[in-house]
Every structure is written in C-alpha cells, then in structure tokens.
Design an enzyme around this catalytic site. Structure first.
Site, PDB file in Angstrom:
ATOM      1  N   HIS A   1       0.834  -1.202   0.000  1.00 10.50           N
ATOM      2  CA  HIS A   1       0.000   0.000   0.000  1.00 10.50           C
ATOM      3  C   HIS A   1       0.870   1.253   0.000  1.00 10.50           C
ATOM      4  O   HIS A   1       1.252   1.738   1.065  1.00 10.50           O
ATOM      5  CB  HIS A   1      -0.908  -0.002   1.229  1.00 10.50           C
TER       6      HIS A   1
ATOM      7  N   HIS B   1      -3.914   3.199  -3.417  1.00 13.95           N
ATOM      8  CA  HIS B   1      -4.116   2.663  -2.062  1.00 13.95           C
ATOM      9  C   HIS B   1      -3.417   1.332  -1.833  1.00 13.95           C
ATOM     10  O   HIS B   1      -2.616   1.208  -0.910  1.00 13.95           O
ATOM     11  CB  HIS B   1      -5.608   2.505  -1.766  1.00 13.95           C
TER      12      HIS B   1
ATOM     13  N   GLU C   1     -17.516  -3.682  24.681  1.00 17.61           N
ATOM     14  CA  GLU C   1     -16.662  -4.863  24.826  1.00 17.61           C
ATOM     15  C   GLU C   1     -15.442  -4.796  23.927  1.00 17.61           C
ATOM     16  O   GLU C   1     -14.349  -5.232  24.296  1.00 17.61           O
ATOM     17  CB  GLU C   1     -17.469  -6.133  24.508  1.00 17.61           C
TER      18      GLU C   1
ATOM     19  N   HIS D   1     -28.215 -14.343  24.945  1.00 19.16           N
ATOM     20  CA  HIS D   1     -27.227 -14.196  26.010  1.00 19.16           C
ATOM     21  C   HIS D   1     -26.546 -15.520  26.370  1.00 19.16           C
ATOM     22  O   HIS D   1     -25.612 -15.514  27.159  1.00 19.16           O
ATOM     23  CB  HIS D   1     -27.898 -13.614  27.264  1.00 19.16           C
TER      24      HIS D   1
END
Lengths: 670, 670
Positions: free
Chosen positions: A40, A271, A418, A480
């Site tokens: 890149h 890129h 999280e 859950h």
C-alpha cells in the site's frame, strides 16, 4: 521541553529540509511496494509530511533502547501503511531495520511484514491491520501512561501516545467506543492524527460516509484541529498545541493519498497496489528525487538520525531522574510485571481454606473471591467490566474507580463497549506496568472478537473474565446464552481458555492466568452456584495439566466421563448413579483447559482419557469434542441455540442431566 | 394522514388518558417481572409514556395481519425491556399475546421470552438483546423500505421504522457504523427514540461516558430533538416533526428509569431485577393503579384497541390501492421472495459451460461470474461490500450504487463497517422484498460476529460473501489470514458454511444459498486461482449433500483424502502422486459444506468417508476435523497464525503441500 526547543534541536543546521526527509519516506514506500509487487504505497506517501514533522520535531524514543519505558508510543492504526513505519525505522536508525529489510518487504521471515506485527521488529508498539484496533489500543496505552504517571510522577512517566488513523479506522465501530472512553477519561496525552484523504478502497469516501468527523470527535470530548497535512508548519503548530491541552486530540490532516505520484495521486489506485515502474519514474521526477531505488542520500539519513540523538539525550536524563527516585525499585518491578511470591502462597492458602469449608459458590463468585486475594497482594492488576461489574464480579474492595478526575484507582468502567475494552486491555498490557483483566458475558465475546484475536496474535497477558457461560444463565435466553463461543475461543491459536468446575479450580485457573506471561487467558465462569468437588488438597495445581481424573474408579474403568465447568457436577452425579444403580465403574475427568491438556505428553493424556468408552458433557456445541471422545464416544451438550427459562428447566429441556449421561453410557458399553 | 388527524382518530372520546394507558404498561411490566422473579422493569416503566404516544397516535400496524408488508416496523433495540413490547402487544390485541402469556414471562416455551425473539410472537420484527443490534437492523429495514418505495411507489410502500434504543445501544460501536450509514443515505423514515435515562447497569452513565449524543447524531446527519420523555405533547410533537424531515431522526427522551416506583426510580436498582412486593405496592399507590396484578380495566384495554382499529382501516385502504396497482403481481412476488425457475436453469447452463471450458479462476471470481447470472435473472438480490468491492467481487454490471439521491440501484457501499453491514442485511431480509448479500474478508467475520449470530438465530436468508479465505491471500499477513474462522462459523448453529473448490462448486453453493430460504449462508472464497476439478456434468448439485467423492479409486481405497476449497487441488495432486509413485489408491472427497453433510443419512456418510485411513487437508485450524477423520486419521492445516509472504511460500512454509499429504498417508497406512 517546548515545541520550539525541540524544533531547534532537530533541525539545526537546516541543510536538509523536512520536504527532503518526507520524500525519503515516499521513495522508500513506493520502491518497497514495487519490489514486493504487493502493498500500500498511497498512505505512506500521503502521510509522509505529517510523520516527518511528528518524528523530526516531537517524538521521544531511542532506537537503541526500544523498550525504554518512558518513550512515546507510536501506533500506526492504519496498518496497511506499514511502509511508513518501516521507512521511519530505517531512517531513524533502529538497528534491526537495515535497508535490506525494506527490500525484503512482505517476504517470508522478514521483519517488514505486510502489516506492522508486534514482536517482528523493535519499535512496533502493537499489531495493526484490522482497522480501528490501533486507535483503541492507543487509548489503552494512554490510559496506562496516565495511571503510571499517577503512581510514579511526571519525573519518571511523561510520554505521549500518537496514533495515525485512516478513514477506515474512523468508520469502524470500535473507534466510537474508543474515543468515547478516551474523551470521558480526558486522556490528554493521546493525539490522533487522521489521514483525511477522502479515499477508501471502493473510491471516494463520499460513497459511504457523510460523517462530520470533527464534530463527532468534539462530541466525544476531544480537542480538534483541521489542517493541511502537507503544510509542515501547520502540522507542527497543531501537534504542539495538542500536546498542551487537557483533553485528547484529533488532528484532521487533509492529505492527498499517494502524494508525489503525479498521475495517480488523489485516487484509490494508489491505495493497495504498486504504482508501476513508469509512475514511479514520474514520481521521482515530480518530487525531485533522482536517487536509485532504496537509496537515500547520506545527508538526509544523517538528519533523520537526529531524532535518535535527541531521544538518546532524553533517555540519559530520564535514567538519571529514575536513579535518583526513591521509587526506582517499585517502578522497575512494575515494568517487569513482577508478581510477589506471597501471592501464590496466599492462593494456596485460599484453596486449602475453601476445600475445608467445601464452599459452594458460582465460579464467577469464586473468581471475585480469588481476585480479592490477588488484588491485595499486587498492585499490578487493573480491572474493569463492560458495564456488568456486579454480574461479572470483577470489582474487589479498595480498587477505586478511575475517572477523569482521579487516576489513583485500579478499576475501569469500560462502559457498554466490549470491543474497546479488549483493545484497551491490549494497550495496557503492551504499554507495560500492569496486568489488565476485564469482564463481560461470554456471549459478548462476539463483540470483542477482533481485539481478542490480537491479544492472542501478540501474545499479551490480558485476562478475560467471561461469566454467564451457558444456558445456566437462564431467563435472558438465547441471545445471552453462549453455545459456540467455547469452540470459537478454543479454535483461536495462542489463547488459553479455562472453564473451572468449582472454587478450587477457579483459584487454580486464575493462578495459571497470572503465571502465563506471554498469552491471554479467558476465564469462563458460571452464573449459577456450583459445589466444591475436589477431594483433597495438594500443593499441585491440578488444572495446570489441562485435565485430570477428579473421580477415579475403584477397579478398571468401564467408562470415562469428561466434563468442564458446571457440567462436572453432572458428570459426578452420573458416575454415582452408574456405580450405585448399575454397577458401572465410570471415572470423571475434569478438563478445565484444553490447550494445556494438548501440551501434555501422550502418555499422560492416555492415562487420563483411558481406553474405555468416553462421554463428554458440556453445555455448549460439540465441535472439537470428537478429538477427546474418539469415534466410539458420545457427547451431551447443545445441538442448537438455547432458550429463555429458568436454568434448571433448560438443563432438563436440553437433556443435559445425570440421567441422560447414565443412559448414554449404558448404551455405549452395551 | 397528518399528526393531528391521527391524534383525533385515536383519542376521541378521551375518557381514558394516555397517562392511564402508559400506567397499564408500567403495571404489567412490574407484575410480570415480579412473577418471573427475573427481568428488567426499569426500561418499560421509564419508556411507557413514549411508547404510549408512539403507538396511540402514530404507529401503523394491524395485529390481525402482522405480516402486512406496509406496516410500520417497531424495533425494541433495548431488548431487555421486552415487557414493554409484550405489554403493548397484549394491550393492542395481538391474538397470540393473551394475558396468560404475560404471566408466563421468561418461562420455557412462552412467547414472552427474556428478550424479544423473532418468530416467538407475531409483531416482533427482530431479535434484540445484544445491544446496538436493533438500531443497526432498523437501518437495514429503513433502507429496504426506501428501496421498495423506489420500486413500487408510495401508494404501496409508505411506512416508518421506529427503534427504541438505550444508552447501551448508543455506546456500542455498531451504533456508530449504523448511524453513519443511515445519515449518509438520508433514511428519513428511520426514527430512533433514545431512552435517555442516564442509568446503565453499573450505575449512572457518567461512570463511563461523557458523549454529547445529540451532537454526535447531528454529525452523522440526523435531525435531533431533546425532550422530556414524560411529557405526552412534547413526545407527540417530536415524533410528528421527525416524520416530516428528510433526514433520519433521533429523539432524545429524557426519562426516569423505573418511573412509578417511588423509592427506586431513577436508579440502576430498577434496571434488571424485580422491584419486590413492597415497592410494587408503593408504585401502585403512587401511580394510582388500584387494580390487581395483571389486571387492566376494560376501558383502558378498549382504548388501546383503537390502535388496532386504526391499523385495520389503514390496511383496508392499502389493500384497495394494491389491488388497483399494475404492480400487484410483481410486488407480491417480491414480498414472497420468489426466484424465477429460469435462474436455476441458467445456473445449470453456467456449470455446463465452465465444465467444458475447464475455467480456472479464483472462487471469488467464480462467485462474481455466478452473481452476474443471478443478478440478471432476479431483481431480489441487493448486494454490497464493506469497502472491499473489487476484492470481494460483489458488484456485477448494471447493479447501480445506492446513494441518498438515488435508490434505483441494488448495490450498497456499506463502508468499512462489517458489523453494521451484517445487521443491516438482517434488517433487509426481515423487512422483506429482498435477498441481501454482502462481502468482506473472511478474517473480518470477527467484526461482524454479533450480527452474523443473529442471522442464524433468526433464520434469515442473508448471504455472506467472505473472500481471501486462508493464508492463500499471501502478503497481507496473519491479521488478514483466517485460521479459526471456519471453526467459529461451523460451530455456530443454524448457518451453512460453504467452501467451494472450483467454479462448478461455487455455482452449486450459490444455488444452495439461494434455495435455503430460512437460514444464512457463508460463501468462503479464495483470493488465488483454482483449477476446475469436476470431471463430468450432471444435473445434480453435488455440493447439496455437503460432501461427495470427487476422485474415486479404481479398486478398493487405501486412503481417503478429505479437503475443502483451495486444498482440494492439493488433495487431488497428492492422490495422483500416491497412485503413480507409490501404488496407493487414495480417493479424494470434496466437502464444501459440513452442515449439509451432517444432515445426510449415516449410510451415505459412511459411503463417502469409507473405512480406510483418512487425512483431512484444510488451510485452517484443526478443530472439528476429528469428527470426520476419526481417531486414526490425520490432519494437515494450520497449527497457529499465518505469516506475511507470497501465498506459495506460505503453503510450503506451513507444510500444506501434496508432498506432505503423501508422507502422512504413507505413514498412516504403514
């Protein structure tokens, strides 16, 4: 030292311009990508000016002492631009980054991997590539710096965390979690340099986003700057100011991707692919770089080496300050993450005590009790939870909550984030000085997957406390209730997954997680109460071999029941029924950690598993268990998702009961 | 119909106040949680007023026709507040939600699961609970509505998507990805109602966030309102205005969590636990609700039923409009997701053509070619990629990019947002009218895990195109090379994971993914070219049985080589060497889909696997393979993370070669 002073140190005599210095990065990046025929070039060429100013005028590091604790942390969150980092390392003079390494870019065994890989080369502070991880990991580093500074003072701990982020980093959800946390905690030493080039892989970023990033970062509590990323003085002014404010900073650097490549710059074509020989030749002409591939004039290299000279001076001064500090011993011990031997003695006493008491608690509760011992014995642990503190039971007395106004504590309210929690823990572990642990429900390991994988890939001691580990959590239902999560974690290389069966194993598994310094651990814990199952105390940590015979038979085994965590109780009950009602001798193997069991000698493994038919019991997906039960074995667990109901009803409903085990064993040995 | 008109329809005669109506929700929520001794009363009590105004004055639905395509979509993103939804369903009069169901809240087999579960009760538009999923899924629904409206006009498609989100939803990273996408596309029919109660599980949200949410949503291109969530007219005004603007809307509703419980309201104590009998009695007194548990006065129920009456009228009018529309047939076919039989004929022709040509392409390229056939034959498919369009090869000619100014296309530039892409695809599939597919690299399945799991749990036809499926991607290195991802996806219940070996299998797997209407599929595809391996054309889709013998031996088998995807070529080469150089007869089994193979009869499975020793070859983690190779089998694959180097070097380095297979086979049968 203020900005002006740094500037003078670095640029006198000013024979080589920063433009020349930046062009060295551009040339090396396009040459290396071309030679590898992969990589890149666009980002290193676009951000060369920003990186030059950052390194030339500001950054504090000593390539000869890459582990110097008070170095600035530099994170290339846009990791695909790895040639930017490698070029910098070569130019500054990291001994392990000679020019030959640049020529081996992306080849097997090279330090110059496709993306920066922690541990492959000195000075790479974290592995990046999966977008957004770098910026979130940098938040953890900045937090660790702030906590260390609180403990040891600014004489010893006084560094910045700089992260270069791309559009992708800022689009990924983890960036939201991370900047919210950083802004909330006022991590003023965090400076994010956004490569604002308006190009992503598909084309202009206007294809997919209309976000006002400056407003967004301001909303998160950042100071923001919007500058021309090719104006050296504007870059220096912004960084200089960002270092002085009391909030984290975003510097939006308007850049041209692939700058220097006259026909391709500003487009996505630069890129992720080599520019090609013709365009490289055109770029050499355009930027006035007549030198051969990989060749950088001595004067430019020498000017770059001033960065290292400045860093060496700064480090020398720091060493003197440390030597004069009464905290030197404690500081060095913290950096080495030394745990006191008394800690392990106390854990042993803890096990003895609860064996005698036959303490019956949920393993999440047992974990809290163990943590009480650990957190008292060492100040290295920094805990937290993703807004489930009183469910994960990760907070022990006296830890103190960390806030923007108070960094004396050891507990992070990570919020409902999280992913950022896991990445921040990576950053805390990488920074050094702490052993981070953090909690959530096991099912929400899903949300943190990207960062958990990096904990493993980097071999960082991050301890995940994942409670509510099965249908045993009951009424919250299938969203859950983890089913496939044990398989997912166990399939991940380089991570130890512990599922203790009782308070004794919980203490053992915590001990192992603390002792295994170069890998992450996941403690998988029950919501529901579990009886103490161990029969006798031995100094030996029985969990350390991954699996062991918890209940041996009096005579030859007719069957072996293998279980983990909450299902070991069921296996024991089944063995009792088999013996009492059917005269069948079934041993019970507790298997808290597959990874450790796999590492044992074959003879040990055979002695545990034995030849008799085996039934495994785990309230989770079967995947992987066939390895332990063999072709003639059987498995009792989950065949699909869970359901919402009281836990006892669910165990009956899904047939995970002693009676079901008895039936399967009888069928097997018939 | 404007707001005022709706208001009059719903509230004349005004004998029962909206306060009474809201209190019915409060009472039912606290009673049901108390009876279950489990659940979350705080959110339903806090948002009762907002929900009452939304349903009483605005929402368009007909409980007797819950699948009516032009209904408004209501998403309870804060899914723990499920009793809000169940109470509403009971009060409005969904036939499957009698009072008894409320009394069975969170019990086995009840429609009233702990969190709203799609498919458990009518009117639940999506499964929620994992925070942030609802809001991102709602973005997909709003996008699907906009696309359908473009195709069929506002006479037939003219509905809103309302989502109630909590603090957790807005903290999760997925919310950032989702609102950026929604703002960018200007999805004006999306209205997010934020339960701005300043409380999360750990305590006040000020423990973990300082985000200015209004500024943040404004930065994303939303219109925003900041209102008192207990002021009925303020709520109505905001919703009324939000419906009229041409941008998506956030209404920040300042509420008191647990409102009505005099001693606990406003604290985290009301969030996730029953209030207790004493507090419930106090709440009854405080809100003036003298009725027994689960009892709602007839007049209040009757007033609530006006919502259904209004919806029935609206639906009747709509049916008349549809009947008068020349598009009725096409519309119904789209809603039924009917694929033309010609599509499958063309896929058959495609397979025949490329069998004859022995086309050698990467399976990602094969997928693009197959998609060319599919997207031409049906308008149901809506594609996209998380900014890897030209790597995933998900865009075929004539699809047209979707933008805020043009919804006539079928291709979504999802941006660097894997999680929101997956959740939006769930929303598109749930909304109906389309079959969504979307691409990213297999390694970044990690980032989308939370939403992929919900595709599976809800049984939605969402097709994931995951390319760059192993070390075969080469130089990008271990962060981009999946190792454990196949195991992770295969361990997840309810999802078909396809790893085709060549262009023929790729076409077969796409066909299966289209035919399996009630489950998600993951197509796992190579970056590198792969030869065409199939020997003869048969009408039968051989991949449909999960595994089949690709190369049978002339005589009895001495060994069976089992492989998937790019490693089938290696298995074939090994079989050739074994036969030619060692006289060993080894069959090759291609196993593109474990899940389908597991569903076959044991006799079929035995005929494929056979009794001879087996070696499996897959450039991924071993986990799960022991099931197929048995205790005496062997596995060749990855034992840890990958590395950065050209693909061929990596295959050699990690020992995944025909020669290694030959050696293992010879060792096994020695």
């Amino acid at each position: 030292m203020n900005t002006q002073a740094l500037l003078q140190t670095a640029t006198e005599p000013q024979l080589v311009s920063e433009r020349d210095m930046a062009n060295a990065i551009r040339a090396l990046a396009m040459d290396a990508v071309q030679k590898a025929n992969s990589g890149h070039p666009g980002m290193p060429m676009g951000m060369a000016d920003v990186a030059t100013v950052l390194f030339n005028r500001f950054i504090k590091l000593d390539p000869l002492h890459p582990q110097w604790p008070d170095r600035d942390r530099f994170v290339l969150s846009a990791g695909h631009g790895s040639m930017l980092q490698y070029a910098l390392h070569y130019l500054i003079g990291y001994p392990d980054m000679p020019a030959e390494e640049l020529q081996r870019f992306r080849q097997l065994g090279a330090r110059t991997a496709g993306h920066p890989e922690y541990g492959h080369a000195q000075g790479i502070e974290t592995t990046t590539g999966p977008l957004g991880q770098g910026i979130a990991t940098a938040v953890g580093m900045a937090l660790a710096e702030r906590l260390m500074r609180e403990r040891f003072g600014a004489e010893i701990v006084d560094h910045f965390t700089y992260a270069i982020a791309g559009d992708g980093c800022l689009q990924e959800g983890i960036s939201h979690e991370a900047i919210d946390l950083a802004g909330h905690l006022g991590l003023s030493r965090l400076i994010v340099l956004w490569d604002n080039n308006s190009i992503s892989i598909d084309g202009p970023t206007s294809l997919s986003t209309s976000m006002d990033q400056l407003a967004r970062f301001r909303a998160a509590g950042f100071d923001v700057w919007d500058i021309d990323g090719h104006d050296f003085e504007a870059i220096a002014d912004a960084i200089g100011q960002a270092r002085e404010t009391d909030r984290p900073s975003l510097i939006a650097c308007r850049t041209i991707i692939g700058k220097g490549a006259p026909n391709l710059q500003g487009t996505e074509k630069t890129h992720g692919a080599p520019l090609g020989d013709a365009e490289i030749a055109a770029a050499r002409a355009a930027i006035g770089w007549p030198h051969a591939a990989f060749e950088v004039p001595e004067a430019i290299v020498e000017t770059w080496r001033n960065v290292a000279r400045r860093g060496a001076d700064q480090r020398r001064d720091w060493c003197a300050r440390l030597a004069a500090s009464p905290d030197m011993g404690v500081f060095k011990s913290a950096v080495a993450k030394e745990l006191p031997e008394t800690l392990f003695e106390e854990l042993d006493a803890f096990r003895r005590e609860h064996l005698e008491k036959a303490t019956k608690v949920a393993t999440r509760k047992a974990s809290e009790m163990v943590l009480g011992v650990i957190n008292k014995a060492t100040a290295l642990t920094v805990g937290g939870s993703a807004d489930l503190t009183h469910s994960n039971l990760t907070l022990t007395s006296g830890m103190g909550s960390i806030s923007a106004r108070d960094f004396s504590g050891r507990y992070v309210h990570y919020g409902i984030r999280e992913h950022a929690m896991a990445a921040a823990m990576n950053g805390i572990a990488l920074h050094g000085g702490f052993i981070p642990f953090g909690g959530t429900f096991l099912a929400f390991a899903d949300y943190a997957r990207g960062a958990i994988r990096l904990s493993a890939l980097m071999g960082q001691q991050v301890i995940y406390v994942m409670t509510h580990d099965s249908i045993g959590l009951g009424e919250d239902g299938p969203t859950h209730q983890p089913v496939e999560h044990l398989a997912m974690l166990r399939a991940t290389p380089g991570i130890d997954v512990y599922r203790p069966a009782d308070i004794i194993e919980t203490a053992e598994c915590w001990e192992l997680a603390l002792k295994h310094r170069n890998r992450p651990s996941v403690l998988v814990l029950s919501r529901q109460n579990l009886p103490m199952l161990r029969l006798a105390h031995g100094k030996e940590n029985r969990s350390s071999r991954g699996a062991y015979v918890l209940r041996e038979t009096a005579g030859p085994r007719a069957a072996t029941l293998i279980a983990t965590g909450s299902e070991v109780e069921i296996a024991c009950a089944a063995a009792d029924i088999l013996r009492a009602q059917h005269g069948i001798a079934a041993a019970v193997v507790s298997m808290p950690c597959w990874e450790l069991f796999e590492k044992q000698m074959p003879a040990y493994r055979r002695s545990i598993l034995a030849a008799a038919p085996r039934v495994a019991i785990e309230a989770a997906a079967r995947q992987g268990w066939d390895r332990w039960i063999g072709e003639n074995g059987d498995f009792i667990g989950m065949n699909g998702f869970g359901a919402s109901a009281p836990a006892a009803d669910l165990y009956r409903h899904f047939g995970i009961t002693p009676e079901a085990v008895v039936e399967r064993v009888r069928k097997l040995i018939d």
